[in-house]
Design an enzyme around this catalytic site. Sequence first.
Site, short mmCIF file in Angstrom:
data_model
loop_
_atom_site.label_atom_id
_atom_site.label_comp_id
_atom_site.label_asym_id
_atom_site.label_seq_id
_atom_site.Cartn_x
_atom_site.Cartn_y
_atom_site.Cartn_z
N CYS A 63 -5.49 -2.41 2.43
CA CYS A 63 -5.37 -2.32 3.89
C CYS A 63 -6.52 -3.03 4.57
O CYS A 63 -6.78 -4.20 4.32
CB CYS A 63 -5.27 -0.85 4.31
SG CYS A 63 -4.78 -0.62 6.04
N GLU A 80 0.83 -1.20 0.00
CA GLU A 80 0.00 0.00 0.00
C GLU A 80 0.87 1.26 0.00
O GLU A 80 1.86 1.34 0.74
CB GLU A 80 -0.90 0.01 1.23
CG GLU A 80 -1.80 1.22 1.36
CD GLU A 80 -2.56 1.27 2.67
OE1 GLU A 80 -3.53 2.04 2.76
OE2 GLU A 80 -2.18 0.54 3.61
N LYS A 96 -9.74 2.60 -3.40
CA LYS A 96 -10.25 2.04 -2.15
C LYS A 96 -11.67 2.54 -1.87
O LYS A 96 -11.94 3.74 -1.93
CB LYS A 96 -9.32 2.43 -0.99
CG LYS A 96 -9.64 1.76 0.34
CD LYS A 96 -8.60 2.13 1.38
CE LYS A 96 -8.85 1.41 2.70
NZ LYS A 96 -7.85 1.77 3.73
#
Length: 555
Positions: free
Chosen positions: A428, A302, A374
């Site tokens: 994540c 990430e 995301k």
Amino acid sequence: MSARDRLGECCHAIRTARGWRRGAIAFVAGAVANLAMAPFFIAPILFLSLPVLVWLIDDAVRKPGGARAVAMCAAGAGWWFGFGYFLFGLFWIGEAFLVEADKFGWLLPFAVTLMPAGLALFWAAAAAVAALLWRGGVLRLLVLALALAGAEWLRGHILTGFPWNVLGYALTWPVVLMQSAGLLGIYGLTLIAVPIFAAPLVLAADAPAGALRRRAGGFALLITGVPLLLLSGYGAIRLATAPDGVIDGVKIRIVQPSIPQREKWMPEKQGAIFQEHLALSKRDAAGVADDLAGITHVVWPEAAMPFLPLEHPEALEAIGALLPDTTMLLTGALRRETDAARAEASDADLRPVRAYNSLMVFDGSGALHRVYDKTHLVPFGEYLPWQSTLEAIGLEQLTRLRGGFSEGITPRPTLALPGLPPVGGLICYEAIFPGVGAASRERPGVLINVTNDGWFGNTTGPRQHFHQARVRAVEEGLTLVRAANNGISAVIDGNGRVVVMLGMNVKGSTDSSVPVQRSTPLYAVFGDSVFLLAALMIAVILVFVSRTRDVDSYV
């Protein structure tokens, strides 16, 4: 004094505790329950801790003053139990506030206590509802199971949700038991975990001497032993029938640079960090330089590049120089969209309008091939609730990005990449949310999880995060490829087995083939409908038995 007498005295002491002692007992019971979670996996501790909550609610239902008094007393016990559980399970959150201690250190005691206190409200509500519906004997265990499983489901959905260390994870270790996540999902496992772990001591304490005590032992065996045997049997079959194949012609390289979070965004470190990723990508697991010979996909973690790569042509050129023509790079990275009209008017007016935490795919020329933004952002980490209001009074999220990040489009798109089935991106903590396939436009064939657990140091947090990612692989029956900046990087097959791994604080790379997906598990097909159906069945059993049995007996 016999063991039965000692158990009776212990039960009586817990039920009759008053004042601060009552709260302390619940708090300690909740705290030790964390030993059932990763990385300890001491699930038998729940045989001791969950009965404490049952006995405290037993006392609450006898409280004079009507339903309101009963609910409040039970809620207090549930809250203290939940506070202990979440405080010791989530203490590692405080590490994130020490990364920039001069800026955020003062918030540490509030974050470490207020978040567990808020999450404990779900357990308080569950205990209150359970007390109002309380029944005698074993039926109260089913009531508590319904209430707690419902509260955990709500915790995973309300205010964007935070289903970390859901109680059902106690039934996901060892790997043979982990397979049950593909059958019932993590909320369904919570539903059966409560009676499995609470029944032995509760029924033993309830039963009088003689034949009735032996009958209680039979019920405990039925409620505890039979489900565990069935889940273990299912898991053994699932493992025995797992496919052995790998995706032809695919070999991935995972890079774990282990950059300290304090250095990650220092301007003077950006170039060196980028060069570190490039250098590690050229070397195999043994550290031998091979210039990516035979590698089809490279995976970086990430926000691997501590800058906006799409706005740095020199970075894209370096990526193109790194990659052979047939190799692709999948990397976490940040990007922004700007207002074109303002850009044309004046360079000075060029300001970010929307910022995204993304998974980007670059081809062998260094060109952007695909991007996933995301969709499930971290509250207070990547955005602030009531962003403009809180920023106006001087608060900011841990990423210190003015305006916060924006959400990607939903349902989550999959990425079409050469050599791989449709790729489901997880950035994540998106990996802690069940129902990955249901949240996607089309069912993915492989999962790519990029993360940065460097925020949380060498604590239980990254290890819990890794275990929950493994359970996602089992729920979906899909291989999960995980690249962490600092945490645990691995390739995990659709049965939750680790194929290759880079452990905590390990700097390096590792190569692996990609196991084929296995047959689609029940949970991947029906999602939380499995949990809801199981909850309905238990509710029907409760109603039926309550009408046909003496609800004050232990049965």
